[in-house]
Scaffold this motif. Sequence first.
Motif, PDB file in Angstrom:
ATOM      1  N   GLN A  94       0.830  -1.194   0.000  1.00  0.00           N
ATOM      2  CA  GLN A  94       0.000   0.000   0.000  1.00  0.00           C
ATOM      3  C   GLN A  94       0.872   1.255   0.000  1.00  0.00           C
ATOM      4  O   GLN A  94       2.021   1.224   0.451  1.00  0.00           O
ATOM      5  CB  GLN A  94      -0.909   0.006   1.219  1.00  0.00           C
ATOM      6  CG  GLN A  94      -2.038  -1.007   1.155  1.00  0.00           C
ATOM      7  CD  GLN A  94      -3.024  -0.833   2.293  1.00  0.00           C
ATOM      8  OE1 GLN A  94      -2.666  -0.389   3.386  1.00  0.00           O
ATOM      9  NE2 GLN A  94      -4.281  -1.183   2.054  1.00  0.00           N
ATOM     10  N   ALA A  95       0.308   2.334  -0.473  1.00  0.00           N
ATOM     11  CA  ALA A  95       1.022   3.611  -0.466  1.00  0.00           C
ATOM     12  C   ALA A  95       1.471   3.937   0.961  1.00  0.00           C
ATOM     13  O   ALA A  95       0.719   3.741   1.920  1.00  0.00           O
ATOM     14  CB  ALA A  95       0.133   4.714  -1.007  1.00  0.00           C
ATOM     15  N   LYS A 148       4.957   5.316  -3.271  1.00  0.00           N
ATOM     16  CA  LYS A 148       3.840   6.010  -3.892  1.00  0.00           C
ATOM     17  C   LYS A 148       3.325   5.178  -5.072  1.00  0.00           C
ATOM     18  O   LYS A 148       4.085   4.399  -5.657  1.00  0.00           O
ATOM     19  CB  LYS A 148       4.307   7.377  -4.401  1.00  0.00           C
ATOM     20  CG  LYS A 148       4.937   8.259  -3.350  1.00  0.00           C
ATOM     21  CD  LYS A 148       5.469   9.543  -3.973  1.00  0.00           C
ATOM     22  CE  LYS A 148       6.121  10.446  -2.939  1.00  0.00           C
ATOM     23  NZ  LYS A 148       6.635  11.696  -3.550  1.00  0.00           N
ATOM     24  N   PRO A 149       2.079   5.378  -5.454  1.00  0.00           N
ATOM     25  CA  PRO A 149       1.571   4.645  -6.621  1.00  0.00           C
ATOM     26  C   PRO A 149       2.433   4.856  -7.868  1.00  0.00           C
ATOM     27  O   PRO A 149       2.568   3.932  -8.690  1.00  0.00           O
ATOM     28  CB  PRO A 149       0.172   5.220  -6.805  1.00  0.00           C
ATOM     29  CG  PRO A 149      -0.243   5.615  -5.424  1.00  0.00           C
ATOM     30  CD  PRO A 149       1.017   6.131  -4.777  1.00  0.00           C
ATOM     31  N   GLU A 150       3.027   6.016  -8.004  1.00  0.00           N
ATOM     32  CA  GLU A 150       3.860   6.279  -9.180  1.00  0.00           C
ATOM     33  C   GLU A 150       5.182   5.523  -9.157  1.00  0.00           C
ATOM     34  O   GLU A 150       5.943   5.560 -10.131  1.00  0.00           O
ATOM     35  CB  GLU A 150       4.122   7.781  -9.349  1.00  0.00           C
ATOM     36  CG  GLU A 150       4.619   8.488  -8.119  1.00  0.00           C
ATOM     37  CD  GLU A 150       3.493   9.167  -7.355  1.00  0.00           C
ATOM     38  OE1 GLU A 150       2.416   8.543  -7.167  1.00  0.00           O
ATOM     39  OE2 GLU A 150       3.711  10.310  -6.893  1.00  0.00           O
ATOM     40  N   THR A 201       5.140   2.349  -8.964  1.00  0.00           N
ATOM     41  CA  THR A 201       4.775   1.077  -9.569  1.00  0.00           C
ATOM     42  C   THR A 201       5.517   0.883 -10.884  1.00  0.00           C
ATOM     43  O   THR A 201       5.468   1.730 -11.771  1.00  0.00           O
ATOM     44  CB  THR A 201       3.256   1.010  -9.824  1.00  0.00           C
ATOM     45  OG1 THR A 201       2.581   1.031  -8.569  1.00  0.00           O
ATOM     46  CG2 THR A 201       2.881  -0.250 -10.586  1.00  0.00           C
ATOM     47  N   VAL A 205       2.359  -0.508  -6.132  1.00  0.00           N
ATOM     48  CA  VAL A 205       1.951   0.282  -4.969  1.00  0.00           C
ATOM     49  C   VAL A 205       0.507   0.709  -5.167  1.00  0.00           C
ATOM     50  O   VAL A 205       0.185   1.425  -6.120  1.00  0.00           O
ATOM     51  CB  VAL A 205       2.858   1.514  -4.801  1.00  0.00           C
ATOM     52  CG1 VAL A 205       2.486   2.258  -3.530  1.00  0.00           C
ATOM     53  CG2 VAL A 205       4.323   1.104  -4.776  1.00  0.00           C
ATOM     54  N   SER A 206      -0.344   0.271  -4.278  1.00  0.00           N
ATOM     55  CA  SER A 206      -1.769   0.598  -4.381  1.00  0.00           C
ATOM     56  C   SER A 206      -2.074   1.864  -3.588  1.00  0.00           C
ATOM     57  O   SER A 206      -1.454   2.148  -2.572  1.00  0.00           O
ATOM     58  CB  SER A 206      -2.609  -0.565  -3.870  1.00  0.00           C
ATOM     59  OG  SER A 206      -2.356  -0.785  -2.498  1.00  0.00           O
ATOM     60  N   SER A 207      -3.058   2.602  -4.084  1.00  0.00           N
ATOM     61  CA  SER A 207      -3.424   3.869  -3.407  1.00  0.00           C
ATOM     62  C   SER A 207      -4.502   3.648  -2.383  1.00  0.00           C
ATOM     63  O   SER A 207      -5.085   2.575  -2.268  1.00  0.00           O
ATOM     64  CB  SER A 207      -3.885   4.877  -4.448  1.00  0.00           C
ATOM     65  OG  SER A 207      -4.971   4.370  -5.174  1.00  0.00           O
TER      66      SER A 207
END
Length: 115
Positions: A13-14, A86-88, A90, A113-115
């Motif tokens: 997770q984030a 962070k999701p970015e 990923t 990475v999930s938000s």
Amino acid sequence: QVRVVESGGGLVQAGGSLRLSCAPSGSGVSIRTMGWYRQASGKQRELVAVITSGGSTNYADSVKGRFTISRDNAKNTVYLQMNSLKPEDTAVYYCNLASLFQTMWGQGTQVTVSS
């Protein structure tokens, strides 16, 4: 033939953390520069972090202060500690090992990475 073996990717997770590791499969390989690159879907591969045999490091601006690259010369292993993900972030993360005579790439490990 020497292979590059990576481990440590996964889903987080984030705000979470992951640690990647990478080493050559054989012994007797003197690695000078070790680095991590990543490639997100639809984007070009980019440098994340690199560490020289002397311990000098360089990071992409996007990961400074969150990621730490380190190496254990006795184990011929490089690590990438990733915090505050962070999701970015990923992407598929690739290890790159450079000896005096060749540059080797790992097969890649997915970090999601999930938000």
